[in-house]
Design a protein around this motif. Structure first.
Motif: not given
Length: 316
Positions: A21-28, A84-85
């Motif tokens: 889920g974090n990877a998806v957010l990061l791509v965005h 992300t952080m």
């Protein structure tokens, strides 16, 4: 009794879902700054130095013998969670410092002080999970039979472990950061080219000066910069976990502070112009990298012994 394996499997599964889920957010987040084309170009260029760094860390891991699952965790943590952080915290820190110190001073403090501390803390956080439990078990075992050979083995393996795990986390972080910076540079170059000459002429390499400069700086001159910084955090943890002296416990925070200071010096060099940057590169980064390479060679060696020793079991 039958539920215990399910409980043990729930932790890794939850971690995998969270990182996905974090990877998806990061791509965005990255795509919002680079655009789709910039994201793809940055991804392709950022992949080029990755095999070199991973090959060097894998070579060193022949001494540490860290299981693949821990290496993958550190790599994914650095490329997804830590990045992300850092992106979110860096933005907040920059805005706060700009409000308190003014725009120019706030930006300088954010880039040279706040960002290095945030990023090194984020990259190093995974080492608490992947380094502390195994090395503590090994240190207790060595304490029950404190022979010189056992202490030498533990010392070599702990240092190699810290360098490898810190390097893998930082390698993932540097990869994602390179995707962002290279993709953003390409998008800016493309926009500038369209404003200057439109679509009538075929593009040339000269039209993408910023992309080329960013690639040379990050992929060719400093592919080991982030692993060098975070390796100091891993080294500090290794010393703190394997030394009998109480004062050695300070090595863990001192390792993080050393990583932050070196990272901050590297960031500050970027504002000194080409000549200032090259001077800092030659006077600071090259000697530090040479010292780390020497330490890696020392850790890669093995005290005279017949049977190899590892801090990590081959099976979970």
């Amino acid at each position: 009794m039958n539920s215990w394996p399910r409980v043990r499997a729930a932790g890794p599964t939850a971690a995998a879902v969270a990182l996905a889920g974090n990877a998806v957010l990061l791509v965005h987040l990255v795509q919002a700054q680079t655009g789709t084309t910039g994201l793809l170009v940055g991804l392709g260029l950022a992949l080029l130095p990755l095999p070199v760094v991973l090959a060097a860390l894998t070579w060193l891991n022949q001494r540490a013998r860290v299981p693949t699952r821990r290496l993958v965790l550190c790599l994914v943590w650095g490329s997804c969670a830590a990045t992300t952080m850092a992106m979110l915290a860096n933005g907040w820190a920059s805005e706060t410092l700009s409000q308190l110190q003014g725009s120019a001073r706030g930006d300088a403090l954010g880039a040279d002080v706040a960002s290095p501390l945030i990023e090194e803390t984020a990259k190093g956080a995974v080492l608490l999970l992947t380094m502390v439990p195994p090395l503590r078990r090994r240190a207790r075992a060595a304490g029950r039979g404190p022979t010189p050979l056992a202490r030498a083995r533990l010392r070599h393996t702990a240092v190699a472990t810290g360098l490898v795990l810190g390097g893998f986390s930082a390698c993932g972080f540097a990869f994602t950061e390179n995707v962002l910076y290279l993709g953003r540079a390409f998008t800016d170059d493309q926009r500038q080219r369209l404003e200057d000459i439109g679509l009538g002429l075929s593009p040339s390499l000269r039209d993408y000066d910023d992309t080329v400069r960013t690639f040379v700086l990050r992929a060719l001159l400093s592919p080991f910069a982030h692993p060098l910084f975070t390796a100091l955090t891993g080294l500090g943890l290794a010393i703190a976990l394997t030394s009998r002296r109480r004062a050695a416990r300070l090595a863990a925070p001192l390792g993080l502070l050393a990583a932050t200071a070196l990272h901050g010096g590297w960031n500050a060099a970027a504002s000194l112009g080409t000549h200032g940057f090259l001077l800092v590169y030659a006077a600071l980064m090259v000697p530090c990298f040479a010292a780390l390479a020497g330490l890696a060679l020392w850790a890669r060696g093995r005290p005279a012994a017949r049977a190899p020793v590892t801090d990590f079991p081959s099976r979970p």
